[in-house]
Design a protein around this motif. Sequence first.
Motif, PDB file in Angstrom:
ATOM      1  N   MET A   1      -0.901  38.253  30.154  1.00 28.12           N
ATOM      2  CA  MET A   1      -2.155  37.632  30.536  1.00 28.12           C
ATOM      3  C   MET A   1      -3.288  38.651  30.366  1.00 28.12           C
ATOM      4  O   MET A   1      -3.211  39.787  30.791  1.00 28.12           O
ATOM      5  CB  MET A   1      -2.061  37.190  31.998  1.00 28.12           C
ATOM      6  CG  MET A   1      -3.300  36.530  32.482  1.00 28.12           C
ATOM      7  SD  MET A   1      -3.009  35.910  34.148  1.00 28.12           S
ATOM      8  CE  MET A   1      -4.646  35.542  34.587  1.00 28.12           C
ATOM      9  N   ASN A   2      -4.365  38.203  29.769  1.00 29.56           N
ATOM     10  CA  ASN A   2      -5.522  39.066  29.539  1.00 29.56           C
ATOM     11  C   ASN A   2      -6.426  39.006  30.762  1.00 29.56           C
ATOM     12  O   ASN A   2      -7.031  37.986  31.059  1.00 29.56           O
ATOM     13  CB  ASN A   2      -6.262  38.607  28.277  1.00 29.56           C
ATOM     14  CG  ASN A   2      -7.341  39.578  27.877  1.00 29.56           C
ATOM     15  OD1 ASN A   2      -7.654  40.503  28.604  1.00 29.56           O
ATOM     16  ND2 ASN A   2      -7.901  39.355  26.709  1.00 29.56           N
ATOM     17  N   VAL A   3      -6.557  40.115  31.474  1.00 32.18           N
ATOM     18  CA  VAL A   3      -7.334  40.162  32.710  1.00 32.18           C
ATOM     19  C   VAL A   3      -8.833  40.086  32.423  1.00 32.18           C
ATOM     20  O   VAL A   3      -9.589  39.523  33.193  1.00 32.18           O
ATOM     21  CB  VAL A   3      -7.003  41.451  33.497  1.00 32.18           C
ATOM     22  CG1 VAL A   3      -7.847  41.554  34.749  1.00 32.18           C
ATOM     23  CG2 VAL A   3      -5.529  41.489  33.829  1.00 32.18           C
ATOM     24  N   GLN A   4      -9.275  40.607  31.298  1.00 33.29           N
ATOM     25  CA  GLN A   4     -10.707  40.633  30.990  1.00 33.29           C
ATOM     26  C   GLN A   4     -11.291  39.243  30.808  1.00 33.29           C
ATOM     27  O   GLN A   4     -12.435  39.011  31.135  1.00 33.29           O
ATOM     28  CB  GLN A   4     -10.967  41.459  29.734  1.00 33.29           C
ATOM     29  CG  GLN A   4     -10.712  42.933  29.943  1.00 33.29           C
ATOM     30  CD  GLN A   4     -10.942  43.710  28.661  1.00 33.29           C
ATOM     31  OE1 GLN A   4     -10.968  43.126  27.584  1.00 33.29           O
ATOM     32  NE2 GLN A   4     -11.085  45.015  28.783  1.00 33.29           N
ATOM     33  N   ASN A   5     -10.546  38.298  30.304  1.00 34.22           N
ATOM     34  CA  ASN A   5     -11.065  36.958  30.033  1.00 34.22           C
ATOM     35  C   ASN A   5     -10.680  35.961  31.126  1.00 34.22           C
ATOM     36  O   ASN A   5     -10.774  34.768  30.915  1.00 34.22           O
ATOM     37  CB  ASN A   5     -10.551  36.462  28.682  1.00 34.22           C
ATOM     38  CG  ASN A   5     -11.128  37.275  27.546  1.00 34.22           C
ATOM     39  OD1 ASN A   5     -12.221  37.810  27.662  1.00 34.22           O
ATOM     40  ND2 ASN A   5     -10.391  37.389  26.461  1.00 34.22           N
ATOM     41  N   SER A   6     -10.279  36.422  32.304  1.00 36.27           N
ATOM     42  CA  SER A   6      -9.854  35.511  33.357  1.00 36.27           C
ATOM     43  C   SER A   6     -11.023  34.878  34.105  1.00 36.27           C
ATOM     44  O   SER A   6     -10.844  33.893  34.796  1.00 36.27           O
ATOM     45  CB  SER A   6      -8.931  36.238  34.337  1.00 36.27           C
ATOM     46  OG  SER A   6      -9.650  37.271  34.975  1.00 36.27           O
ATOM     47  N   SER A   7     -12.229  35.411  33.987  1.00 32.22           N
ATOM     48  CA  SER A   7     -13.384  34.866  34.682  1.00 32.22           C
ATOM     49  C   SER A   7     -13.913  33.635  33.945  1.00 32.22           C
ATOM     50  O   SER A   7     -14.030  33.641  32.725  1.00 32.22           O
ATOM     51  CB  SER A   7     -14.489  35.919  34.769  1.00 32.22           C
ATOM     52  OG  SER A   7     -15.655  35.356  35.311  1.00 32.22           O
ATOM     53  N   PRO A   8     -14.275  32.577  34.682  1.00 32.65           N
ATOM     54  CA  PRO A   8     -14.826  31.379  34.025  1.00 32.65           C
ATOM     55  C   PRO A   8     -16.288  31.573  33.597  1.00 32.65           C
ATOM     56  O   PRO A   8     -16.836  30.749  32.888  1.00 32.65           O
ATOM     57  CB  PRO A   8     -14.718  30.303  35.103  1.00 32.65           C
ATOM     58  CG  PRO A   8     -14.776  31.059  36.385  1.00 32.65           C
ATOM     59  CD  PRO A   8     -14.107  32.378  36.110  1.00 32.65           C
ATOM     60  N   PHE A   9     -16.914  32.668  34.040  1.00 30.42           N
ATOM     61  CA  PHE A   9     -18.317  32.911  33.730  1.00 30.42           C
ATOM     62  C   PHE A   9     -18.443  33.817  32.516  1.00 30.42           C
ATOM     63  O   PHE A   9     -17.627  34.711  32.314  1.00 30.42           O
ATOM     64  CB  PHE A   9     -19.024  33.563  34.923  1.00 30.42           C
ATOM     65  CG  PHE A   9     -18.952  32.747  36.179  1.00 30.42           C
ATOM     66  CD1 PHE A   9     -19.694  31.589  36.309  1.00 30.42           C
ATOM     67  CD2 PHE A   9     -18.122  33.128  37.212  1.00 30.42           C
ATOM     68  CE1 PHE A   9     -19.624  30.839  37.454  1.00 30.42           C
ATOM     69  CE2 PHE A   9     -18.041  32.373  38.367  1.00 30.42           C
ATOM     70  CZ  PHE A   9     -18.790  31.218  38.490  1.00 30.42           C
ATOM     71  N   PRO A  10     -19.488  33.613  31.713  1.00 26.89           N
ATOM     72  CA  PRO A  10     -19.690  34.520  30.575  1.00 26.89           C
ATOM     73  C   PRO A  10     -20.045  35.920  31.089  1.00 26.89           C
ATOM     74  O   PRO A  10     -20.558  36.064  32.200  1.00 26.89           O
ATOM     75  CB  PRO A  10     -20.868  33.895  29.819  1.00 26.89           C
ATOM     76  CG  PRO A  10     -21.544  33.024  30.803  1.00 26.89           C
ATOM     77  CD  PRO A  10     -20.500  32.590  31.797  1.00 26.89           C
ATOM     78  N   PRO A  11     -19.775  36.953  30.303  1.00 25.85           N
ATOM     79  CA  PRO A  11     -20.115  38.304  30.755  1.00 25.85           C
ATOM     80  C   PRO A  11     -21.617  38.453  30.963  1.00 25.85           C
ATOM     81  O   PRO A  11     -22.428  37.877  30.236  1.00 25.85           O
ATOM     82  CB  PRO A  11     -19.629  39.213  29.630  1.00 25.85           C
ATOM     83  CG  PRO A  11     -19.343  38.323  28.482  1.00 25.85           C
ATOM     84  CD  PRO A  11     -19.190  36.929  28.988  1.00 25.85           C
ATOM     85  N   ALA A  12     -21.976  39.198  31.979  1.00 25.20           N
ATOM     86  CA  ALA A  12     -23.397  39.397  32.296  1.00 25.20           C
ATOM     87  C   ALA A  12     -24.053  40.249  31.232  1.00 25.20           C
ATOM     88  O   ALA A  12     -23.490  41.244  30.783  1.00 25.20           O
ATOM     89  CB  ALA A  12     -23.537  40.071  33.651  1.00 25.20           C
TER      90      ALA A  12
END
Length: 112
Positions: A1-12
């Motif tokens: 599992m890729n931890v960096q892309n786990s957020s539903p929000f786009p990167p700030a």
Amino acid sequence: MNVQNSSPFPPAKPIVAFHRTELAPILSLYGRMVAAGEWRDYGISSLKDLAVFSVFRRTAEFPLYRIEKRPKLRLRQGQYSVVTMEGQILKRGDDLKQVLRVLERKLIRAVK
């Protein structure tokens, strides 16, 4: 599992802001100008390409001066500048304290 892309929000997106060490000389000058009765209010904006500290004589007016930080100009003209209400650049450089001296001269005149 890729931890960096786990957020539903786009990167700030990074924004430019004043650091505490940059705000200290600006707020020191601001306090002296308020004590002299020249300035009454300020506003700070942090944007994508620049940070702005605006000073006002009265609330809800156009700013008398803008102290701007543009890191992209660091290697050219200098990242700090003091800009008048009309858009004229009074001073530009990499040393914030040197750039602010153009406004300190106005403080000397205001006290006399």
